[in-house]
Design a protein around this motif. Structure first.
Motif, short mmCIF file in Angstrom:
data_model
loop_
_atom_site.label_atom_id
_atom_site.label_comp_id
_atom_site.label_asym_id
_atom_site.label_seq_id
_atom_site.Cartn_x
_atom_site.Cartn_y
_atom_site.Cartn_z
N ALA A 42 35.33 42.08 44.06
CA ALA A 42 34.08 42.52 43.45
C ALA A 42 33.78 43.99 43.72
O ALA A 42 33.09 44.65 42.93
CB ALA A 42 32.93 41.65 43.96
N GLN A 43 34.31 44.53 44.81
CA GLN A 43 34.07 45.93 45.17
C GLN A 43 34.96 46.91 44.41
O GLN A 43 34.75 48.11 44.46
CB GLN A 43 34.31 46.14 46.67
N MET A 44 35.96 46.41 43.72
CA MET A 44 36.91 47.29 43.04
C MET A 44 36.31 47.91 41.79
O MET A 44 35.35 47.38 41.21
CB MET A 44 38.17 46.49 42.65
N ALA A 45 36.90 49.02 41.37
CA ALA A 45 36.52 49.64 40.09
C ALA A 45 36.78 48.62 38.98
O ALA A 45 37.65 47.75 39.12
CB ALA A 45 37.34 50.90 39.87
N PRO A 46 36.06 48.71 37.86
CA PRO A 46 36.16 47.68 36.81
C PRO A 46 37.58 47.35 36.35
O PRO A 46 37.93 46.17 36.26
CB PRO A 46 35.32 48.26 35.67
N ASP A 47 38.42 48.34 36.07
CA ASP A 47 39.78 48.04 35.60
C ASP A 47 40.59 47.33 36.68
O ASP A 47 41.31 46.37 36.39
CB ASP A 47 40.49 49.32 35.16
N ASP A 48 40.48 47.80 37.92
CA ASP A 48 41.19 47.14 39.02
C ASP A 48 40.66 45.74 39.25
O ASP A 48 41.42 44.81 39.51
CB ASP A 48 41.04 47.95 40.32
N ARG A 49 39.34 45.59 39.17
CA ARG A 49 38.72 44.28 39.39
C ARG A 49 39.23 43.27 38.36
O ARG A 49 39.57 42.14 38.70
CB ARG A 49 37.20 44.39 39.33
N GLU A 50 39.31 43.67 37.09
CA GLU A 50 39.79 42.76 36.06
C GLU A 50 41.24 42.34 36.34
O GLU A 50 41.58 41.16 36.19
CB GLU A 50 39.67 43.39 34.68
N GLY A 92 42.80 52.09 43.25
CA GLY A 92 41.81 52.90 43.96
C GLY A 92 42.00 52.95 45.46
O GLY A 92 41.50 53.87 46.12
N LYS A 93 42.74 52.00 46.03
CA LYS A 93 42.90 51.95 47.48
C LYS A 93 43.52 53.23 48.02
O LYS A 93 43.07 53.77 49.02
CB LYS A 93 43.72 50.75 47.91
N PHE A 94 44.56 53.73 47.36
CA PHE A 94 45.22 54.96 47.79
C PHE A 94 45.25 56.00 46.67
O PHE A 94 46.07 56.90 46.68
CB PHE A 94 46.64 54.67 48.30
N ASN A 95 44.37 55.82 45.68
CA ASN A 95 44.25 56.73 44.55
C ASN A 95 45.57 56.84 43.78
O ASN A 95 46.01 57.93 43.44
CB ASN A 95 43.77 58.11 45.00
N TYR A 96 46.22 55.68 43.53
CA TYR A 96 47.45 55.63 42.74
C TYR A 96 47.10 55.50 41.27
O TYR A 96 45.98 55.13 40.91
CB TYR A 96 48.31 54.43 43.14
N ARG A 97 48.06 55.74 40.42
CA ARG A 97 47.83 55.61 38.97
C ARG A 97 48.02 54.18 38.48
O ARG A 97 47.77 53.88 37.32
CB ARG A 97 48.68 56.58 38.18
N TYR A 98 48.46 53.28 39.35
CA TYR A 98 48.65 51.88 38.98
C TYR A 98 48.33 50.98 40.18
O TYR A 98 48.40 51.41 41.32
CB TYR A 98 50.09 51.61 38.51
N SER A 99 47.96 49.75 39.88
CA SER A 99 47.79 48.74 40.91
C SER A 99 49.17 48.15 41.22
O SER A 99 50.13 48.37 40.48
CB SER A 99 46.85 47.64 40.44
N THR A 100 49.25 47.39 42.30
CA THR A 100 50.53 46.85 42.73
C THR A 100 50.39 45.39 43.11
O THR A 100 49.42 45.01 43.77
CB THR A 100 51.04 47.63 43.97
N VAL A 101 51.37 44.60 42.71
CA VAL A 101 51.53 43.24 43.22
C VAL A 101 52.79 43.29 44.07
O VAL A 101 53.86 43.70 43.59
CB VAL A 101 51.69 42.21 42.09
N GLY A 102 52.65 42.93 45.34
CA GLY A 102 53.78 43.02 46.25
C GLY A 102 54.06 41.70 46.94
O GLY A 102 53.16 40.86 47.09
#
Length: 141
Positions: A42-50, A92-102
């Motif tokens: 819920a705390q994430m920016a809208p695109d990351d949250r989705e 947004g966690k490390f100001n990357y241009r993409y999210s990651t699934v690891g």
């Protein structure tokens, strides 16, 4: 991209958290861990949250034996031994241009001497959902 969790999905998650709390001390811990993941999303920016919401639904739907918890401030999913199998890192966690699934070493994704353990995630699509579902099912097999 989706509009995030539906009202039905939110209600189901709240019901599950309440069920866990009613299971005693261990259930309360699981409920608290689930709530921490949902709060972090819920705390994430809208695109990351989705993205995180869709990842959460895909992981919990394909590997219900994994327990949601936060790990280094990220939504993560652990096996019965408490080892992290898969995690989501928002851009947004490390100001990357993409999210990651690891995937961590507890994931059963071994494929010879080298295999992918992390995936960049820009947008959600049916193809992304299918690939993640396949990876998660393999990871817990």
């Amino acid at each position: 991209m989706s509009e995030g969790f539906s009202a039905e999905e939110r209600a189901a998650m709240k019901e599950r958290a309440a069920e866990l709390r009613n299971e005693g001390k261990k259930g309360a811990k699981k409920a608290d861990d689930l709530q921490a993941v949902l709060d972090r999303i819920a705390q994430m920016a809208p695109d990351d949250r989705e993205l995180a919401e869709r990842v959460h639904v895909t992981i919990t739907g394909n590997a219900p034996e994994l327990s949601p918890k936060t790990w280094y401030g990220m939504p993560a999913y652990a096996n019965a031994a408490g080892k992290i199998v898969v995690f989501f890192q928002d851009s947004g966690k490390f100001n990357y241009r993409y999210s990651t699934v690891g995937f961590q070493d507890a994931a059963n994704l071994d494929d010879g001497d080298m295999w992918a353990a992390s995936y960049a995630l820009l947008r959600w699509s049916p193809e992304v959902e299918k690939k993640l579902a396949e990876l998660v099912r393999a990871a817990v097999s």
